[in-house]
Design a protein around this motif. Structure first.
Motif, PDB file in Angstrom:
ATOM      1  N   LYS A  79       0.822  -1.207   0.000  1.00 49.40           N
ATOM      2  CA  LYS A  79       0.000   0.000   0.000  1.00 49.40           C
ATOM      3  C   LYS A  79       0.859   1.262   0.000  1.00 49.40           C
ATOM      4  O   LYS A  79       0.469   2.281  -0.579  1.00 49.40           O
ATOM      5  CB  LYS A  79      -0.923   0.004   1.220  1.00 49.40           C
ATOM      6  N   GLU A  80       2.004   1.202   0.656  1.00 55.30           N
ATOM      7  CA  GLU A  80       2.864   2.388   0.739  1.00 55.30           C
ATOM      8  C   GLU A  80       3.998   2.362  -0.287  1.00 55.30           C
ATOM      9  O   GLU A  80       4.918   3.176  -0.217  1.00 55.30           O
ATOM     10  CB  GLU A  80       3.405   2.532   2.164  1.00 55.30           C
ATOM     11  N   ASN A  81       3.909   1.417  -1.233  1.00 56.08           N
ATOM     12  CA  ASN A  81       4.849   1.331  -2.361  1.00 56.08           C
ATOM     13  C   ASN A  81       6.294   1.113  -1.911  1.00 56.08           C
ATOM     14  O   ASN A  81       7.231   1.700  -2.457  1.00 56.08           O
ATOM     15  CB  ASN A  81       4.748   2.589  -3.238  1.00 56.08           C
ATOM     16  N   ILE A  82       6.473   0.235  -0.926  1.00 57.69           N
ATOM     17  CA  ILE A  82       7.798  -0.091  -0.405  1.00 57.69           C
ATOM     18  C   ILE A  82       8.118  -1.547  -0.750  1.00 57.69           C
ATOM     19  O   ILE A  82       7.405  -2.460  -0.315  1.00 57.69           O
ATOM     20  CB  ILE A  82       7.863   0.100   1.128  1.00 57.69           C
ATOM     21  N   PRO A  83       9.169  -1.798  -1.533  1.00 61.55           N
ATOM     22  CA  PRO A  83       9.533  -3.181  -1.853  1.00 61.55           C
ATOM     23  C   PRO A  83      10.238  -3.864  -0.691  1.00 61.55           C
ATOM     24  O   PRO A  83      10.998  -3.235   0.052  1.00 61.55           O
ATOM     25  CB  PRO A  83      10.466  -3.037  -3.058  1.00 61.55           C
ATOM     26  N   GLY A  84       9.976  -5.168  -0.552  1.00 60.36           N
ATOM     27  CA  GLY A  84      10.628  -5.965   0.475  1.00 60.36           C
ATOM     28  C   GLY A  84      11.321  -7.168  -0.132  1.00 60.36           C
ATOM     29  O   GLY A  84      10.852  -7.738  -1.126  1.00 60.36           O
ATOM     30  N   LEU A  85      12.437  -7.570   0.462  1.00 60.42           N
ATOM     31  CA  LEU A  85      13.222  -8.708  -0.003  1.00 60.42           C
ATOM     32  C   LEU A  85      13.353  -9.702   1.138  1.00 60.42           C
ATOM     33  O   LEU A  85      13.706  -9.327   2.262  1.00 60.42           O
ATOM     34  CB  LEU A  85      14.614  -8.235  -0.450  1.00 60.42           C
ATOM     35  N   GLN A  86      13.062 -10.979   0.873  1.00 60.08           N
ATOM     36  CA  GLN A  86      13.222 -12.025   1.872  1.00 60.08           C
ATOM     37  C   GLN A  86      13.965 -13.197   1.261  1.00 60.08           C
ATOM     38  O   GLN A  86      14.165 -13.287   0.051  1.00 60.08           O
ATOM     39  CB  GLN A  86      11.862 -12.485   2.391  1.00 60.08           C
TER      40      GLN A  86
END
Length: 383
Positions: free
Chosen positions: A122-129
């Motif tokens: 929703k806040e346009n933040i990419p995440g990497l796992q």
């Protein structure tokens, strides 16, 4: 229980550092590419607070705790009695990107309203796992914080590593710009408590819990932009002024340094927290420098130089005050970090001025040093 997020296939993701090294994993949150300074935090809990901490603006955050997201994200519609969101530190996510070892998309908590991945999207933040965050953290500890590119790709798209490696070598250092200007308030905000005294907070990226701690003492709080002059601040007739936490290099905010110098010379009681500790040092003729990889954790031991007592503190900063630079100032060492002997607090020899590098407002973290707000409020009694 939440169901898995609606992704038909896994999205590939990559982190590429400025030296050309890279980490490949899977994405969560938003699809897209971001760049910034890669930093790590060793805290075990508190990712809603950490992600919304303005001191992380311009950075890509790595959490060393291996499982993140397991208690979901609480509601933004829960407020305290001052109409401040209860579970967050600012009005939105402030990191550029987010990196974890394992992301949990089936959280269990009675206050959870959405998954961490939903919130990031929703806040346009990419995440990497799915990467070795221990290896990445060890690399940052040896080399120091590094610039990098993080990208979460669309479904079915493979990373173009050659392109990312070229881009990673051209990333501008966010600390070369005035990051505080991007997180400060645009105009004064008043928090009325019907108090007998008023405290002005110079907003360099203030955390909500810092405001809450002040308000809990029964004072009125006026939050002003970081570039307000001393004359503009004194129009509110404050009993004291507090300089907040914030992102980046403190030397970039010359207006704030000049204002604080004037306030101290006019004998206004002043307190600094984190970034504010550095500003007070610069305003009094001291110096600051960038740490190799910063202090971002909930377990930093700091000793009171006057009593010898040690406190466990929460910290989030990449710059520190030079101890040697204090020799020609009216400042003296108050707290010192037991791990690396860096300056963690200052006392003014002639004025009502105190500051700490750690966070006595504590969320998320220990409450050992909340008494420092009591010391500040006692300074206001004669004002």
């Amino acid at each position: 229980m939440y169901k898995k997020e609606s992704q038909e296939t896994e999205r590939k993701a990559a982190l590429v550092l400025e030296d050309g090294s890279y980490f490949l994993g899977t994405g969560f949150g938003a699809t897209g590419r971001v760049h910034g300074e890669i930093v790590f935090n060793t805290g075990m809990v508190g990712y809603p607070e950490v992600l919304t901490d303005p001191s992380y603006f311009g950075q890509i955050l790595v959490l060393t705790y291996p499982l993140v997201g397991n208690y979901g994200v609480p509601s933004w519609n829960a407020y305290d009695r001052w109409k401040i969101p209860k579970f967050f530190e600012s009005e939105g996510i402030k990191v550029n990107g987010f990196i974890v070892h394992e992301y949990c998309d089936t959280p269990h908590h009675w206050q959870s309203t959405q998954t961490l991945g939903n919130w990031l999207e929703k806040e346009n933040i990419p995440g990497l796992q799915g990467i070795d965050t221990r290896m990445l953290t060890k690399k940052l500890r040896v080399h120091g914080v590094m610039l990098g590119v993080l990208e979460v790709f669309r479904e079915g798209v493979d990373p173009n590593l050659n392109s990312l490696i070229k881009e990673a070598k051209r990333i501008p250092d966010p600390n070369e710009s005035d990051l505080v200007a991007r997180v400060t308030c645009s105009e004064p905000i008043l928090y009325y408590n019907e108090g007998r005294k008023t405290v002005v907070v110079i907003d360099c990226g203030v955390k909500y819990n810092l405001l809450r701690e002040l308000l809990a003492f029964g004072v009125d709080v006026v939050r002003v932009p970081y570039n307000f002059s001393a004359d503009e601040i004194m129009e509110y007739k404050p009993a004291g002024v507090l300089i907040s936490n914030g992102p980046g290099d403190p030397k970039k905010v010359q207006d704030t340094i000049f204002t604080v110098n004037n306030l101290i010379e006019d004998n206004v009681p002043v307190m600094g927290i984190c970034f504010g500790n550095q500003i007070i040092s610069l305003a009094c003729g001291g110096n600051t420098y960038k740490l190799k990889y910063g202090h971002r954790s909930q377990n930093q031991p700091c000793v009171d130089s006057n009593t010898g007592r040690c406190y466990i503190t929460t910290q989030n900063h990449g710059y520190a005050v030079s101890l040697d630079s204090l020799k020609d100032t009216n400042l003296e060492l108050w707290f010192q970090n037991l791990n690396d002997k860096t300056v963690e607090g200052l006392l003014h020899k002639r004025r009502n001025v105190i500051s700490v590098q750690f966070h006595p407002e504590h969320t998320a973290g220990p409450v050992d040093t909340r008494y420092i707000f009591d010391l500040f409020l006692k300074m206001l009694e004669g004002a």
